[in-house]
Design a protein around this motif. Sequence first.
Motif, PDB file in Angstrom:
ATOM      1  N   LYS A 228      22.525 -24.266  32.229  1.00 50.91           N
ATOM      2  CA  LYS A 228      24.413 -23.956  32.218  1.00 50.91           C
ATOM      3  C   LYS A 228      24.754 -24.866  33.657  1.00 50.91           C
ATOM      4  O   LYS A 228      24.831 -24.871  34.814  1.00 50.91           O
ATOM      5  CB  LYS A 228      24.639 -22.689  32.634  1.00 50.91           C
ATOM      6  N   PRO A 229      23.935 -26.393  34.060  1.00 54.92           N
ATOM      7  CA  PRO A 229      24.211 -27.046  34.712  1.00 54.92           C
ATOM      8  C   PRO A 229      25.577 -27.542  35.000  1.00 54.92           C
ATOM      9  O   PRO A 229      26.234 -27.443  34.732  1.00 54.92           O
ATOM     10  CB  PRO A 229      23.552 -28.294  34.200  1.00 54.92           C
ATOM     11  N   LYS A 230      25.963 -27.407  35.991  1.00 56.56           N
ATOM     12  CA  LYS A 230      27.005 -28.051  36.598  1.00 56.56           C
ATOM     13  C   LYS A 230      27.686 -29.451  36.797  1.00 56.56           C
ATOM     14  O   LYS A 230      28.715 -29.709  36.756  1.00 56.56           O
ATOM     15  CB  LYS A 230      27.862 -27.518  38.347  1.00 56.56           C
ATOM     16  N   ARG A 231      26.517 -29.899  36.681  1.00 58.50           N
ATOM     17  CA  ARG A 231      26.843 -31.962  36.483  1.00 58.50           C
ATOM     18  C   ARG A 231      26.317 -31.742  34.629  1.00 58.50           C
ATOM     19  O   ARG A 231      25.573 -31.169  34.414  1.00 58.50           O
ATOM     20  CB  ARG A 231      26.353 -32.266  37.390  1.00 58.50           C
ATOM     21  N   ASN A 232      27.366 -32.636  33.957  1.00 54.42           N
ATOM     22  CA  ASN A 232      26.557 -33.055  32.241  1.00 54.42           C
ATOM     23  C   ASN A 232      27.640 -34.628  32.819  1.00 54.42           C
ATOM     24  O   ASN A 232      28.544 -35.025  33.275  1.00 54.42           O
ATOM     25  CB  ASN A 232      27.608 -32.153  31.987  1.00 54.42           C
TER      26      ASN A 232
ATOM     27  N   SER B 196      36.468 -25.246  32.293  1.00 52.26           N
ATOM     28  CA  SER B 196      35.339 -24.341  33.193  1.00 52.26           C
ATOM     29  C   SER B 196      34.563 -25.139  34.626  1.00 52.26           C
ATOM     30  O   SER B 196      35.588 -25.484  35.286  1.00 52.26           O
ATOM     31  CB  SER B 196      33.668 -25.167  32.428  1.00 52.26           C
ATOM     32  N   ASP B 197      33.462 -24.964  34.861  1.00 52.78           N
ATOM     33  CA  ASP B 197      33.607 -25.631  36.696  1.00 52.78           C
ATOM     34  C   ASP B 197      32.525 -26.166  36.588  1.00 52.78           C
ATOM     35  O   ASP B 197      32.128 -26.709  37.703  1.00 52.78           O
ATOM     36  CB  ASP B 197      33.592 -24.166  37.256  1.00 52.78           C
ATOM     37  N   CYS B 198      32.145 -27.110  35.660  1.00 56.80           N
ATOM     38  CA  CYS B 198      31.496 -28.600  35.230  1.00 56.80           C
ATOM     39  C   CYS B 198      31.595 -29.202  36.016  1.00 56.80           C
ATOM     40  O   CYS B 198      33.162 -29.874  36.016  1.00 56.80           O
ATOM     41  CB  CYS B 198      30.790 -28.740  33.947  1.00 56.80           C
ATOM     42  N   ASN B 199      31.011 -30.275  36.496  1.00 57.93           N
ATOM     43  CA  ASN B 199      31.091 -31.495  37.113  1.00 57.93           C
ATOM     44  C   ASN B 199      31.426 -32.878  36.228  1.00 57.93           C
ATOM     45  O   ASN B 199      29.822 -32.348  35.546  1.00 57.93           O
ATOM     46  CB  ASN B 199      30.740 -31.942  38.013  1.00 57.93           C
ATOM     47  N   TYR B 200      31.952 -33.011  34.474  1.00 54.87           N
ATOM     48  CA  TYR B 200      31.391 -33.784  34.023  1.00 54.87           C
ATOM     49  C   TYR B 200      32.053 -35.100  34.045  1.00 54.87           C
ATOM     50  O   TYR B 200      33.195 -35.871  34.142  1.00 54.87           O
ATOM     51  CB  TYR B 200      32.322 -32.967  32.441  1.00 54.87           C
ATOM     52  N   THR B 201      31.103 -35.788  32.622  1.00 51.96           N
ATOM     53  CA  THR B 201      31.594 -37.379  32.368  1.00 51.96           C
ATOM     54  C   THR B 201      31.436 -37.523  30.595  1.00 51.96           C
ATOM     55  O   THR B 201      30.125 -37.243  31.053  1.00 51.96           O
ATOM     56  CB  THR B 201      30.343 -38.346  33.164  1.00 51.96           C
ATOM     57  N   VAL B 202      32.043 -37.895  30.581  1.00 52.82           N
ATOM     58  CA  VAL B 202      32.628 -37.928  28.449  1.00 52.82           C
ATOM     59  C   VAL B 202      31.954 -39.610  28.651  1.00 52.82           C
ATOM     60  O   VAL B 202      33.170 -39.990  29.094  1.00 52.82           O
ATOM     61  CB  VAL B 202      33.116 -37.516  27.893  1.00 52.82           C
ATOM     62  N   VAL B 203      30.913 -40.002  28.058  1.00 55.08           N
ATOM     63  CA  VAL B 203      30.513 -41.701  27.387  1.00 55.08           C
ATOM     64  C   VAL B 203      31.484 -41.398  26.022  1.00 55.08           C
ATOM     65  O   VAL B 203      30.815 -40.898  26.038  1.00 55.08           O
ATOM     66  CB  VAL B 203      30.052 -42.458  28.526  1.00 55.08           C
ATOM     67  N   HIS B 204      32.473 -43.232  25.292  1.00 54.16           N
ATOM     68  CA  HIS B 204      31.830 -43.095  24.232  1.00 54.16           C
ATOM     69  C   HIS B 204      32.462 -44.910  24.691  1.00 54.16           C
ATOM     70  O   HIS B 204      33.055 -44.668  25.240  1.00 54.16           O
ATOM     71  CB  HIS B 204      33.288 -42.497  23.901  1.00 54.16           C
ATOM     72  N   SER B 205      31.347 -45.560  23.920  1.00 54.83           N
ATOM     73  CA  SER B 205      31.943 -46.662  23.374  1.00 54.83           C
ATOM     74  C   SER B 205      32.879 -47.265  21.810  1.00 54.83           C
ATOM     75  O   SER B 205      32.893 -46.408  21.490  1.00 54.83           O
ATOM     76  CB  SER B 205      30.601 -47.452  23.236  1.00 54.83           C
ATOM     77  N   LEU B 206      33.902 -47.658  22.123  1.00 56.64           N
ATOM     78  CA  LEU B 206      34.821 -47.524  21.705  1.00 56.64           C
ATOM     79  C   LEU B 206      33.999 -48.099  19.494  1.00 56.64           C
ATOM     80  O   LEU B 206      34.849 -47.814  19.360  1.00 56.64           O
ATOM     81  CB  LEU B 206      35.837 -48.693  21.815  1.00 56.64           C
TER      82      LEU B 206
END
Length: 332
Positions: free
Chosen positions: A186-190, A210-220
């Motif tokens: 259950k990492p807080k960084r994703n 959530s309390d996650c520090n998240y980065t969601v990436v997607h190439s168009l």
Amino acid sequence: MKQILNRLFEHQYLNRGEAKEVLTKMAAKEYNEFQIAAFISVFLMRNISIDEFFGFRDALMDLCADVSPLAAYDPIDIVGTGGDNKNTFNISTLSCFVVAGAGYKVAKHGNYGATSVSGASNVMEQHGVKFTADIGKLERSLEECNITYLHAPLFNDAMKVVTPVRKALGVRTFFNMLGPVVNPIKPKRNVLGVFNLKMSRLYYYIYQNSDCNYTVVHSLDGYDEISLTDNFKVVTHLGEHIYSPEDIGLERCTQQDLDGGKTPEVASKIFDNVLDNQATKAQKNAVIANSAFAINNINPKLSIEECINQARESLESGKAKQTFQKFISLNN
């Protein structure tokens, strides 16, 4: 299961509790492989609802092994959903070793490839890694080389039960979507790569609650990572931004540049070439780009340019390779 399937075939949806119950029974082997395949196939023909997604995740998190001591290291997980049908080499897995080589803690949660020739677990096995659920060994790996690997089926009975079905189907399933959010630590960084914008919005909704520090990436152009083949979107708790490869000082490349080959052996050779700093410029840059945004997730005070420099230094100095070699020695 017959009643559930009849409802789903009539275009009905499960509520959160029902979804959780189905996956819990699946893990208990109350359904046969044909029933599981039929159930999974429903979600190839229609979108999964938020309630269904949360219900499935609830079940998987209840069923997962307890590895809570590892959370104290505050590691990051870097993962793509897979299923983008681009057959890239192991970019997110390589990024994990680059980030670990730069001095940051990484806890990679992965599995065998379902739609490509080589997933994270495939390339690990090809290099002699023996998967383990031993907390002591996992913790030692984190301490001594900054990275540990959690092979999903060892930590969740549901993942273990569906693995043969997923492999036989050979197509993207909702388990591709669940994998990134059921890391037992259950990492807080994703850092999570997704293959379309609809999924980007789904994970944004999940992570913002959530309390996650998240980065969601997607190439168009449809990659579940920063491919540099097109502009790419990055979503964090601070907002969203579309970058071009040129914006971050890297060259645009083609789909062929990132192809992982037709066999696991070819994919493994590309993996080695990157760590040996003998890969093509396009292959190296794709790994550096994904690593840089992971470093930025951990240390947001750094500019993207500084993060790219850290990632490049880890790779070109040999630190990433040394990290991988140490990881192999601890996990064989």
